[in-house]
Write an enzyme that holds these catalytic residues in place. Structure first.
Site, short mmCIF file in Angstrom:
data_model
loop_
_atom_site.label_atom_id
_atom_site.label_comp_id
_atom_site.label_asym_id
_atom_site.label_seq_id
_atom_site.Cartn_x
_atom_site.Cartn_y
_atom_site.Cartn_z
N SER A 148 -9.53 1.15 3.33
CA SER A 148 -8.72 1.97 2.47
C SER A 148 -7.66 1.21 1.67
O SER A 148 -7.12 1.77 0.71
CB SER A 148 -8.04 3.05 3.31
N SER B 174 -9.43 -1.33 7.45
CA SER B 174 -8.93 -1.15 6.09
C SER B 174 -8.18 -2.32 5.45
O SER B 174 -7.85 -2.26 4.28
CB SER B 174 -8.03 0.07 6.03
N LYS C 295 0.87 -1.18 0.00
CA LYS C 295 0.00 0.00 0.00
C LYS C 295 0.91 1.23 0.00
O LYS C 295 1.97 1.21 0.64
CB LYS C 295 -0.86 -0.07 1.27
N1 GLN Z 1 -12.75 3.17 7.00
C1 GLN Z 1 -12.15 3.56 8.23
C2 GLN Z 1 -11.88 5.04 8.23
O1 GLN Z 1 -12.20 5.67 7.28
C3 GLN Z 1 -10.90 2.77 8.48
C4 GLN Z 1 -9.75 3.24 7.73
C5 GLN Z 1 -8.53 2.41 7.98
O2 GLN Z 1 -8.60 1.35 8.59
N2 GLN Z 1 -7.41 2.92 7.54
O3 GLN Z 1 -11.37 5.57 9.15
#
Ligand code: GLN
Length: 473
Positions: A152, A176, A77
């Site tokens: 994400s 994520s 990532k």
């Molecule tokens: N979807 C969650 C957020 O927007 C988790 C994001 C993540 O785990 N990086 O905060």
């Protein structure tokens, strides 16, 4: 060959010179080339990866021992700092950024012979659940191009689902890794907080950030955890790891006490998802697990707690992007004050700005007690409820997400709807416990993820359970 061999077999093949690292990297690059339309990647490290592969093949020819991941290509990532190429976190703020050092996780993988071939798209700074918050472009779901891959770590999940690489790295602050794994039909593992060093990973919410693999099988995920885990002097929150290897798994289900999380089956669960998850639970029962329903009454508050604590930490972590030291610099600024303001105005996208404002608000005097402090109190309550549940149960299970992958654009105009997507993943983060999403079946031709959560430091046992589940027909 469309799919990849098991990672340990591949590495053994390279070590015995039956496979060449160069061929594995070429195969990965070809696959990447063929899957361009999915927009999963931000940058490709073609020359660098081929050079590393050649070096590994030469070392093999000289009889040198390479390591557990000899010649195995992977994708990180783009919020992992890497020495080759840029590290953007999919943000305009870090668009020009070349990291001066590399993430510990990447160093450990490379030390065992793995080769980073590309960096994957994400929601900018990992803020999001769909990869639509990337400042650059939207990644498409490998099963349906009109839908999101989850986020994400959406680029990483799509890359594995499209067989670009046998595994990819993600970060999981509120789901994520698990959510994109569920939406894209791959395995996503969120380790116990502190098991993998966060050094060299762009910080989001430091008290919940963890690093983990996305892969096709539990065995592959376990091997990657085996390589990446362990204390690191560059991250004081790292914990000591299990003495036994994580990847030497004896699948076990019979007699395991499994709690079905009642709150995850209340309203809002898509019927197709419910069906697949119910079937998964039936399979666990017929394989001899001791299954019953359990209630964690404070769980419905986890999302509200997360969306106070996470922005609070985000607002603090993003303060380092001041347009002075690294990242985006506002050339047209005439004064120092302008230079701060313009860099942030231009460098941060809408979601980062939203989180900075919410975070600064809940931490401000007058609101701290009402929001931040209260959220921390409820966080402790949720941790206690998990601890109590784990006195009775070995594992807790439920869906990873209430729905399958949604349409691109469906939720972008309503941040609250987007936040609700994380309703079943955030609790594991605020409690620091390990959790995995495993593909469990399809609903309307879209993958459904089954989530298994274990107590703190039960990673080895959790992976063994997940492996057993994966083997059930
Ligand atoms: N979807 C969650 C957020 O927007 C988790 C994001 C993540 O785990 N990086 O905060």
């Amino acid at each position: 060959m469309d799919s990849w061999p098991a990672i340990d077999d591949m590495a053994a093949g390279v070590q015995k010179a039956e496979l060449r690292a160069v061929d594995l990297v070429k195969r990965s690059l070809e696959k990447i080339d063929k899957s361009k339309e999915y927009d999963a990647l931000i940058s490709i490290n073609k020359e660098g990866a081929l050079e590393r592969a050649e070096a590994i093949d030469k070392r093999v020819a000289k009889g040198e021992k390479i390591g557990k991941l000899a010649g195995v290509p992977f994708i990180a990532k783009d919020n992992f700092l890497t020495l080759s190429g840029k590290t953007t976190a999919a943000s305009n703020m870090l668009k020009p950024f070349e990291a001066p050092y590399q993430a510990t996780a990447i160093n450990k993988l490379e030390a065992e012979g793995a080769i980073c071939v590309a960096k994957a798209n994400l929601d900018a700074f990992a803020h999001g659940s769909s990869t639509e918050n990337s400042d650059f472009f939207v990644t498409k779901n490998p099963h349906d191009k009109t839908r999101v891959p989850g986020g994400s770590s959406g680029g990483s999940a799509a890359a594995v689902a499209l067989s670009m690489v046998p595994f990819a790295l993600g970060t999981d602050t509120g789901g994520s890794i698990r959510l994109p794994a569920a939406f894209s039909g791959v395995v996503g593992y969120k380790p116990t907080y502190g098991l993998v060093s966060r050094s060299g990973v762009v910080a989001m919410a430091s008290s919940t950030d963890v690093i983990g693999p996305l892969s096709r099988t539990v065995d592959d995920a376990a091997l990657i955890l085996e390589v990446m885990s362990g204390p690191d002097e560059l991250d004081s929150t790292t914990i000591s790891r299990d003495k036994k290897p994580y990847n030497d798994l004896l699948p076990q289900i019979r007699g395991q006490k499994v709690g079905i999380i009642k709150e995850y089956f209340d309203e809002g669960l898509e019927p197709g998802v419910r069906q697949v998850v119910d079937d998964a639970i039936k399979k666990l029962k017929s394989a001899g697990a001791d299954v019953s329903e359990v209630s964690l009454p404070s769980l419905p508050l986890a999302l509200a707690v997360y969306y106070i604590i996470c922005p609070a930490e985000v607002s603090s972590n993003l303060a380092r992007y001041d347009g002075q030291r690294y990242g985006h610099f506002a050339k047209e600024a005439r004064t120092l004050q302008d230079s701060y303001k313009l860099a942030r105005e231009q460098g941060f996208g809408l979601e980062a700005k939203r989180r900075i404002m919410i975070g600064a608000h809940v931490l401000s005097s007058g609101y701290y007690d009402a929001y931040y402090k209260k959220a921390q109190t409820v966080r402790t309550k949720i941790i206690k409820e998990f601890e109590a549940a784990f006195l009775k149960y070995d594992f807790l299970v439920g869906p990873t997400s209430p729905t399958t992958a949604f349409k691109i654009g469906e939720k972008t105009s309503d941040p609250l709807k987007m936040y609700l997507v994380d309703i079943m993943t955030v609790a594991a983060n605020i409690s620091g416990v390990p959790a995995i999403s495993i593909p469990a079946g399809m609903s309307d031709n879209l993958p459904v993820g089954f989530q298994i959560i274990g107590p703190q430091n039960s990673d080895r046992k959790l992976l063994a359970m997940a492996k057993a589940f994966e083997g059930l027909k």
